[in-house]
Design a protein around this motif. Structure first.
Motif, short mmCIF file in Angstrom:
data_model
loop_
_atom_site.label_atom_id
_atom_site.label_comp_id
_atom_site.label_asym_id
_atom_site.label_seq_id
_atom_site.Cartn_x
_atom_site.Cartn_y
_atom_site.Cartn_z
N LYS A 161 0.70 -1.02 -0.08
CA LYS A 161 -0.05 -0.21 -0.03
C LYS A 161 0.99 1.41 0.24
O LYS A 161 1.79 1.28 0.72
CB LYS A 161 -0.88 0.11 1.13
N GLY A 162 0.48 2.17 -0.85
CA GLY A 162 1.23 3.45 -0.95
C GLY A 162 2.08 3.60 -2.22
O GLY A 162 2.77 4.56 -2.39
N TYR A 192 -1.05 -6.14 -14.68
CA TYR A 192 -0.13 -5.46 -13.73
C TYR A 192 -0.89 -4.54 -13.08
O TYR A 192 -0.76 -4.25 -11.79
CB TYR A 192 1.30 -5.04 -14.41
N THR A 193 -1.85 -3.71 -13.67
CA THR A 193 -2.70 -2.74 -13.02
C THR A 193 -3.68 -3.61 -11.93
O THR A 193 -3.79 -3.13 -10.69
CB THR A 193 -3.47 -1.99 -14.22
N VAL A 240 -3.42 -2.61 -7.83
CA VAL A 240 -4.34 -2.03 -7.20
C VAL A 240 -4.85 -2.93 -5.96
O VAL A 240 -5.19 -2.60 -4.85
CB VAL A 240 -5.63 -1.97 -8.11
N GLU A 241 -4.81 -4.25 -6.19
CA GLU A 241 -5.05 -5.35 -5.11
C GLU A 241 -4.05 -5.28 -4.11
O GLU A 241 -4.46 -5.48 -2.90
CB GLU A 241 -5.04 -6.71 -5.99
N PRO A 286 -10.34 4.57 -9.54
CA PRO A 286 -9.92 5.82 -8.37
C PRO A 286 -8.18 5.67 -8.12
O PRO A 286 -7.70 6.81 -7.55
CB PRO A 286 -10.58 5.10 -7.09
N SER A 287 -7.67 4.69 -8.38
CA SER A 287 -6.19 4.26 -8.11
C SER A 287 -5.46 4.28 -9.46
O SER A 287 -4.32 3.84 -9.03
CB SER A 287 -6.07 3.18 -7.29
N VAL A 288 -6.12 4.33 -10.59
CA VAL A 288 -5.55 4.21 -11.81
C VAL A 288 -5.87 5.53 -12.59
O VAL A 288 -6.92 5.55 -12.85
CB VAL A 288 -5.85 2.94 -12.47
#
Length: 975
Positions: free
Chosen positions: A3-4, A127-128, A132-133, A153-155
């Protein structure tokens, strides 16, 4: 990965083609190895890596990879053998660069990833998902719409060339749906670049509306019977399986087996010696120096690395990729643009020297101006621009001048700024505190005139005709000049591409958005003239224009040689600029009294027509109101053919009214006549006096880069569209007159496009008729209808004439039927008979279409290219229209090139004969001159000779060009 963390995934295959299509065919000096794409790729990758590590940007990757396509065959080909089947082979100079680019990635110490049987997009998707997971963020470096389905939201999707980051809201703004529905939208729309079929007739906007209503593709297909629009409903029902197949094709595989784990993508500092060794081997001097300095490596101590060169085929790398057209600024799904023409070293300079407005200088004293002029002599070039009070070059006053001598080296000289709240232009010297010191206009021009007229200093501008004309009015004849707008136009003339304005070119080629005039001066009621804007802000705006223009020149000029377009630019465009500017300055005299009388007469005729219309309608109404007119024609009288627009009003367009008139309905005929007479009154007889100067002369402005074929266009006012086939139009031409002691001479090519058709299509009957000076329309009628030329009925000749000219413009049976007022079946039989009698014309058309579909462009006899990227459109109507335009373009474009060549040669030819004739107007195939009475007889043969020999020596036409020339007191009598 945890994470991060932040993963950067670079779409390497798209990078390759962005680099290739933004660069010239640059070769390595030592052995001639093509390296243009490699250079562009390395510069883009280095810029991305360095910017991504800048903590001030706020997005720093912890993991990084460059992903490539591997093989030409993937699981999608098993689903649909037409997938990407139409992709063209790669350019020969690109093939050996694929392996070099992969070596470049390894030299950067970055993971270079590809997988047989899968596309780069599938690897990126996998990979994306994993990132994210794991709780990380992802930046996908690409502008490929296929990857927008991954945005969340994260991409984000990052378009490096345009410095744009797309999140979910941006995707919705662009396509009308959020990323999670992009798969369904693409399944409906299809993709011409990948040959994904989709559903015919469904575009992005319609697809978004359908998905908004039904939610998903599956729901839409299940409930297709509920769709109200019949045609849309039928298409979706008929192509439901095709839509399902398309969805499979566009859905990215997020479970692709990976050979390199996510954790192995951890980013680290490049090995300085390894990277420098590679760059030295490729002979990228500027980038080598920059990288060595950044990484603390002594480049002089590093030997060039050995590199492996392979030109083996390598899958989708060999095609243009689905995003190439988007990268070049063209329409989605369009054919790849031609390679841009900027030497790689120059592109690296443009990329590594960002526009920095804070470095621009405001020049307020002679010493600094002289220092900048000296700098121009050092560099041998000067990008030059004017800031004025008007877009009309004949009425504009100078506010200031800007120039640049190198990228990032630019300055502005304020001349005519006013203090805030002051209504007076300053003439130089001490001014209001809010303005400061300004140099006097006369002194600035005295200092600049030597450098602006020095043949050893190249002046560079954007739309130079305007600046040339402004300076010509101040006694300065700028030479020599290069024009970035015209260079771009020669390289990429297409109705489907972006325009050739500086702002558009800057964003397309430099990835930089310049300050707009609206940003500087404001809009609406709060707008200020540029002379009242703060000088420091104007300096940023004006100097940036010169700086950007210089950078664009460095980008575009090398393409002319690389793409074989130098001759078109040097012979047809650049020398025409001063010719047109002088024509605009001269203007043509008009008679106010004639125009006034015509306005009165047209007003009376319009009033009479309006009275007749009211009688025929049975009631008075506003004839100029489409709403009221529609209610009368179709609501009250019930005339046939009525149909309503989306707003609920009856359509009353000109074509519909003319069709009704052709059917014998009197009211529509009177309305057509009323519209024509009121248009002539408003557009010409009322408006032309407002364009006259104190000497009663009208100065039109010619646009050189507004048509695909090279034809000039006229505006402010448009003098090319005055009708010549109507009595009223000819009457308007009588108002254009020669001054006392002079005549107007009109020289017009006779049937030039038919002559060019005979030559280019190699039609023996037409060629021989032109050589013998026969009546070509009578000859055509005789060939088609078996009627002797002697004693031929005028109606038969008229029909042949309509067909002759109609064929050139791709006329349909419907159009010919309307023009001749005959049944459509009869018109179709005429066209069929025409092609049977002249089979070479059909062969020519087929050849042009085939070439256009393969190359994406067509050429004139002189090498000008007209690009038609939409010629492979899946929309039959769009494709048919583009095919007609492509067939006509070589003929119309060659005619335009010929008259350009004549115009360029004309002034020297007249001067050589010591004649005082002045060229005033160009109207399609006609040139208009002002000639002293005593020189008319001597001038006509000179003008004819130049025009009739204009194609030589480049093209030896099989038919003679013939020019009709006549002189009279006014334009109508001379024509």
């Amino acid at each position: 990965m945890q994470k991060g963390d932040h993963l950067f995934l670079v779409d390497g295959s798209a990078y390759i083609f962005r680099a290739y299509h933004a660069l010239p065919p640059l070769t390595r000096k030592s052995d001639g190895l093509p390296v243009g794409a490699v250079s562009g790729f390395c510069n883009m990758l280095w810029k991305l890596v360095e910017e991504s590590r800048d903590t001030s940007v706020g997005v720093c990757p912890t993991h990084f990879a460059v992903i490539f396509d591997h093989s030409s065959t993937t699981f999608r080909n098993a689903l649909y053998d037409g997938y990407k089947a139409h992709r063209p082979p790669p350019p020969e100079d690109l093939r050996p660069q694929f392996s070099l680019i992969r070596e470049a990635v390894r030299a950067f110490d970055l993971p270079c990833i590809e997988k047989e049987g899968f596309e780069a997009d599938d690897l990126i998707a996998t990979y994306t998902r994993l990132a994210v997971e794991a709780g990380g963020d992802v930046t996908i470096v690409s502008s490929d719409k296929d990857l927008m389905q991954l945005v969340g939201p994260s991409v984000i999707l990052y378009d490096q060339m345009k410095d744009k980051r797309l999140g979910p809201e941006d995707v919705r703004e662009k396509f009308g749906v959020y990323p999670e529905k992009m798969i369904d939208l693409q399944a409906l729309v299809g993709d011409t670049s990948d040959n994904v079929p989709g559903v015919p007739g469904i575009g992005p906007k319609t697809a978004a509306e359908l998905l908004e209503t039904f939610g998903t593709l599956e729901a839409l297909l299940e409930r297709a019977g509920e769709i109200k629009q019949a045609k849309r409903r039928e298409n979706i029902l008929a192509h439901a399986d095709q839509a399902r197949l398309s969805k499979q094709l566009v859905t990215l595989d997020q479970n692709t087996p990976l050979d390199t784990s996510l954790d192995d993508l951890f980013i680290h500092e490049p090995d300085g010696e390894k990277l420098v060794a590679y760059l030295k081997a490729m002979e990228f001097t500027t980038l080598t120096r920059r990288v060595a300095a950044k990484l603390g490596t002594d480049a002089s101590e590093v030997a060039p690395a050995p590199v492996t060169i392979s030109d083996a085929p390598r899958g989708p790398d060999l095609d243009a990729g689905g995003d190439t057209a988007l990268a070049g600024g063209g329409a989605e799904g369009a054919m790849p643009l031609t390679p841009a023409g900027l030497a790689a070293e120059r592109l690296s300079e443009a990329a590594s020297t960002p526009v920095d407005r804070s470095r621009y200088e405001t020049i307020r004293d002679e010493a600094r101006l002289e220092a900048w002029i000296a700098r121009a002599y050092d560099t041998g070039l000067l990008a030059f621009d004017t800031e004025t009070t008007s877009l009309d070059a004949m009425r504009a006053d100078l506010v200031g001048l800007s120039f640049a001598v190198a990228p990032g080296e630019a300055a502005y000289v304020p001349i005519g700024h006013i203090g805030e709240g002051s209504g007076d232009l300053l003439s130089g010297g001490e001014a209001a505190d809010s303005v400061g010191l300004q140099l006097p206009l006369g002194r600035v021009l005295d200092l600049l005139k030597p450098v602006l007229t020095d043949p050893s200093i190249l002046k560079i501008g954007q739309n130079t005709k305007y600046d040339y004309l402004v300076m010509l009015r101040h006694g300065i004849d700028i030479a020599p000049m290069d024009d970035t707008m015209l260079i771009s136009y020669v390289l990429d003339a297409s109705s489907s591409l972006e325009g050739h304005g500086m702002d558009e070119l800057s964003e397309r080629f430099l990835g930089h958005k310049p300050i707009s005039y609206k940003d500087l001066c404001g809009t609406g009621k709060g707008a200020k003239p540029i002379a009242a804007c703060p000088i420091d802000k104007v300096t940023e705006y004006a100097a940036e224009d010169a700086d950007v223009t210089l950078r664009l020149w460095r980008v575009l000029k090398p393409r002319l040689v690389a793409e074989g377009m130098s001759s078109v630019y040097e012979r047809l465009e650049r020398p025409l600029v001063p010719v047109l500017a002088r024509m605009e300055e001269r203007g043509i005299r008009a008679d106010r009294q004639i125009l006034s009388r015509l306005s009165g007469r047209f007003a009376q005729k319009a009033a009479g027509l309006e009275a007749d219309i009211h009688i025929l309608a049975g009631e008075p109404f506003n004839v100029g109101s489409p709403k009221q007119l529609g209610e009368v024609l179709f609501g009250k009288l019930g005339l046939p053919g009525g149909k309503k627009t989306k707003t609920g009003q009856w359509a009353t367009d000109a074509r519909l009214l003319e069709d009704l008139a052709a059917q014998g309905h009197e009211l529509p005929r009177r309305i057509v006549d009323w519209r024509q007479i009121t248009k002539l009154k408003g557009t010409y007889t009322d408006a032309l006096p407002t364009y006259m100067d104190e000497a009663d002369r009208i100065h039109t402005s010619y646009s050189m880069a507004s048509t695909t074929t090279g034809r000039l266009s006229s505006s402010e006012p448009n003098l090319q569209n005055i009708p010549v086939r109507t009595q009223e139009g000819r009457e308007i031409r009588t108002a254009f007159v020669a001054p006392d002691g002079h005549k107007l001479l009109s020289a017009d090519y006779s049937q030039i496009e038919l002559r060019l058709l005979a030559h280019m299509a190699d039609i023996p009957q037409l060629t021989e008729a032109f050589r013998q000076g026969q009546d070509i329309h009578a000859t055509t009628a005789s060939e088609m209808f078996g009627v002797p030329v002697e004693g031929m009925p005028s109606e038969v000749r008229r029909r042949a004439k309509a067909i002759n000219f109609g064929i050139v413009y791709g006329i349909s049976a419907f159009g010919l039927a309307a023009q001749l007022s005959i049944p459509q079946g009869e018109a179709a039989s005429y066209i069929k008979r025409y092609f049977e009698r002249f089979p070479g014309i059909r062969d020519y058309m087929d050849r042009v279409k085939a070439f256009a579909k393969e190359a994406g462009y067509v050429e004139t006899l002189f090498g000008r290219r007209a690009h038609y990227p939409d010629i492979r459109s899946s929309n039959p109507q769009v494709r048919a229209a583009v095919e007609r335009a492509a067939i006509n373009a070589p003929i119309q474009g060659s005619a335009a090139d010929i008259i350009r060549r004549a115009m360029v040669r004309m002034e020297d030819a007249l001067k050589a004969e010591r004649l005082q004739a002045r060229m005033l107007l160009q109207v399609h195939d006609e040139l208009v001159f002002e000639v002293p009475d005593e020189e008319v007889e001597a001038t006509i043969p000179v003008v004819r000779r130049v025009m009739e020999k204009a194609a030589e020596p480049v093209v030896d036409l099989a038919v003679p060009l013939v020019v009709d020339a006549r002189a009279a007191a006014n334009w109508d009598e001379a024509h």
